[in-house]
Design an enzyme around this catalytic site. Structure first.
Site, mmCIF file in Angstrom:
data_model
loop_
_atom_site.group_PDB
_atom_site.id
_atom_site.type_symbol
_atom_site.label_atom_id
_atom_site.label_comp_id
_atom_site.label_asym_id
_atom_site.label_seq_id
_atom_site.Cartn_x
_atom_site.Cartn_y
_atom_site.Cartn_z
ATOM 1 N N TYR A 139 -14.728 6.043 -4.291
ATOM 2 C CA TYR A 139 -15.015 7.266 -3.531
ATOM 3 C C TYR A 139 -15.932 8.225 -4.282
ATOM 4 O O TYR A 139 -16.881 8.748 -3.719
ATOM 5 C CB TYR A 139 -13.706 7.973 -3.151
ATOM 6 C CG TYR A 139 -12.949 7.192 -2.097
ATOM 7 C CD1 TYR A 139 -13.256 7.337 -0.748
ATOM 8 C CD2 TYR A 139 -11.967 6.263 -2.452
ATOM 9 C CE1 TYR A 139 -12.590 6.596 0.217
ATOM 10 C CE2 TYR A 139 -11.304 5.517 -1.487
ATOM 11 C CZ TYR A 139 -11.620 5.694 -0.159
ATOM 12 O OH TYR A 139 -10.978 4.947 0.804
ATOM 13 N N HIS A 199 0.873 -1.176 0.000
ATOM 14 C CA HIS A 199 0.000 0.000 0.000
ATOM 15 C C HIS A 199 0.916 1.234 0.000
ATOM 16 O O HIS A 199 0.945 2.004 0.949
ATOM 17 C CB HIS A 199 -0.941 -0.042 1.199
ATOM 18 C CG HIS A 199 -2.129 0.884 1.116
ATOM 19 N ND1 HIS A 199 -3.431 0.464 1.306
ATOM 20 C CD2 HIS A 199 -2.213 2.213 0.878
ATOM 21 C CE1 HIS A 199 -4.256 1.499 1.202
ATOM 22 N NE2 HIS A 199 -3.541 2.576 0.938
ATOM 23 N N ASN A 221 -12.061 -0.145 -4.770
ATOM 24 C CA ASN A 221 -12.116 1.050 -3.922
ATOM 25 C C ASN A 221 -12.883 2.116 -4.682
ATOM 26 O O ASN A 221 -12.555 2.418 -5.835
ATOM 27 C CB ASN A 221 -10.715 1.587 -3.616
ATOM 28 C CG ASN A 221 -9.914 0.657 -2.713
ATOM 29 O OD1 ASN A 221 -10.420 -0.365 -2.245
ATOM 30 N ND2 ASN A 221 -8.672 1.021 -2.465
HETATM 31 C C1 FCB Z 1 -7.410 5.671 -1.202
HETATM 32 C C2 FCB Z 1 -6.240 5.049 -0.490
HETATM 33 C C3 FCB Z 1 -6.327 5.104 1.014
HETATM 34 C C4 FCB Z 1 -6.957 6.368 1.526
HETATM 35 C C5 FCB Z 1 -8.221 6.709 0.775
HETATM 36 C C6 FCB Z 1 -8.906 7.960 1.250
HETATM 37 O O1 FCB Z 1 -7.018 6.098 -2.452
HETATM 38 O O2 FCB Z 1 -6.108 3.705 -0.874
HETATM 39 O O3 FCB Z 1 -5.038 4.877 1.510
HETATM 40 O O4 FCB Z 1 -6.059 7.383 1.544
HETATM 41 O O5 FCB Z 1 -7.959 6.802 -0.590
#
Ligand code: FCB
Length: 464
Positions: A305, A130, A303
């Site tokens: 957002y 990571h 992931n």
């Molecule tokens: C992602 C990352 C994680 C965190 C979130 C908000 O891109 O994987 O480490 O910072 O965003």
């Protein structure tokens, strides 16, 4: 058949038996103890200690001091009722220079953490990388250099030999797009380089490192192996404008398809290779690489957002280097939706669209939402509460979106909230709080937020 969009009916929002509920963190963002017990610097140590790179020049030197406080953090996980915990191993703690034997003290730390998780009935989901590349490897070329991929696979194999008895789920990489394009093209993440050609080579070598690690882990009989990508729907700002539609195609190509296609179809998308041909050729892609990269996986981590809405500017994007090799004339725009403290627009439907699209177009292995969450400006009240109604609402709408994707036929098996704790948010330092648990960075005091209490009800009910 897809259910109608729109309001989610909570009475139907039960999740299948065995659905995985978890939270996620990463090593550099929480551990601190950067000089303890033989750990050497990673690219993030170097980057954060370079003035001007991070908000207020903050660093991960202490972060959440999780290295020393992990027993308390594991109890918090138990309080949240989660059965799974996704975290990453710090390569520079386990193998300080990125090659050579493993560091016993680093292994001991993760060994204690794993035992503590298992004692609490929490299943560890380990991410091998990571973003904290050992600085020594960056000094000899970093991800743009092919050998880094080989070192990564060797590290993965050694770590699995020592910790594999207690870990079922192995994730090779977190968000290789960010490592490659934010780190080597835009320069806003470590190592802070601004070289579009290096970024494309880095992307390939990250994928190759994944493929080589998968092969090594399979040879050792590892449990379930996957990778985590940051994915998002990409839309044209003005769909009637051909230039915007093409901008959306190119950005979708770079963020989503440049990773999904080699991993799940064993080939780079031809249109993206053509788009980036002026930035770099494909000499670094050798025969056999794509077969390794495209080897079958046991799960795909997603992931999510926020979606991306893009348009083509008539002049090259001002304001410095862009992450978009082959699309430097593209800019992102906002639609005026409510935003999180990151300035990211809140669009839960984007998660539904991402999961169903990947399912429909790629027929991937089982999907897990490995990160979703939101930063807001939380405060602890004098009574010791954090009333983060916005985060609760954000999570509820996104968990509902995952449930709708499941109802539409996508094989979604789990949901990990980013993040367990407020932590070091990369270039934003400590300014952005994503935790279900508040951390006072002066005292290291942890306070469960209202959203955490709410999430504990969801995990226990297995329903919204
Ligand atoms: C992602 C990352 C994680 C965190 C979130 C908000 O891109 O994987 O480490 O910072 O965003």
């Amino acid at each position: 058949m897809a259910p109608p969009h729109g309001r989610h009916d909570p009475s139907t929002a039960r999740f299948p038996e065995g659905f995985v509920w978890g939270t996620a963190t990463s090593s550099y963002q929480i551990e601190g103890a950067v000089r303890a017990d033989g750990r050497l610097p990673s690219i993030w140590d170097t980057f954060t200690h370079t003035p001007g790179r991070v908000h207020r020049n903050q660093t991960g030197d202490l972060a959440d001091d999780h290295y020393h406080r992990y027993p308390e953090d594991v109890s918090l996980l138990a309080d949240l009722g989660v059965t799974h915990y996704r975290f990453s191993l710090a390569w520079p703690r386990l193998q300080p220079e990125g090659y050579g034997p493993l560091n016993g003290a680093g292994l001991d730390f993760y060994s204690r953490l794993l035992d503590s998780l298992l004692d609490h009935g929490i299943s560890p989901w380990v991410t091998l990388y990571h973003w904290d590349l050992p600085q020594t490897l960056e000094d000899s070329g970093g991800w743009p250099r092919r050998e880094t991929a080989e070192h990564f696979a060797a590290y993965a194999a050694l770590v699995h030999q020592r910790l594999g008895d207690r870990v079922e789920h192995w994730t090779t990489l977190n968000e290789p797009w960010c490592s490659a394009f934010l780190g080597y093209a835009a320069g806003v993440h470590a190592p802070g380089r601004t070289d579009g050609a290096a970024a494309l080579r880095a992307a390939h070598h990250l994928l190759l490192g994944h493929g080589l690690a998968v092969r090594a882990l399979r040879e050792q009989g590892a449990g379930a192996i996957g990778v985590t990508l940051n994915l998002a729907p990409v839309e044209a700002a003005s769909p009637e404008r051909a230039a915007d539609r093409d901008a959306a195609r190119r950005v979708d190509g770079l963020v989503n398809r440049f990773f999904l296609d080699p991993l799940l179809r064993g080939a780079y998308p031809a249109d993206v290779l053509a788009d980036v041909a002026d930035v770099t050729g494909t000499e670094h892609v050798r025969d056999g690489d794509l077969a390794l990269i495209g080897a079958p996986l046991d799960f795909l981590g997603v992931n999510y957002y926020t979606p991306l809405v893009v348009r083509r500017r008539d002049a090259p994007t001002p304001g410095g280097p862009t992450p978009w090799g082959g699309a430097a004339d593209v800019e992102t725009v906002k639609r005026g939706l409510p935003e999180t403290a990151m300035g990211w627009e809140i669009a839960p439907d984007g998660l539904y669209r991402t999961l169903t699209r990947v399912w429909r177009e790629y027929g991937p292995p089982p999907l897990y939402v490995t990160e979703n969450g939101a930063a807001f400006d939380d405060r602890v009240t004098p009574e010791g509460r954090v009333c983060d109604e916005e985060r609760r609402g954000f999570l509820e709408s996104h968990i509902a979106a995952a449930h709708r994707a499941l109802a539409a036929g996508a094989d979604v098996r789990g949901f990990f909230v980013w993040s367990l704790l407020d932590n070091f948010e990369w270039a934003e330092g400590y300014a952005k709080r994503f935790g279900l648990v508040h951390v006072d960075f002066e005292t290291q005091r942890r306070t469960m937020k209202d959203s955490g209490r709410w999430f504990a009800e969801i995990t226990r009910a297995n329903a919204l």
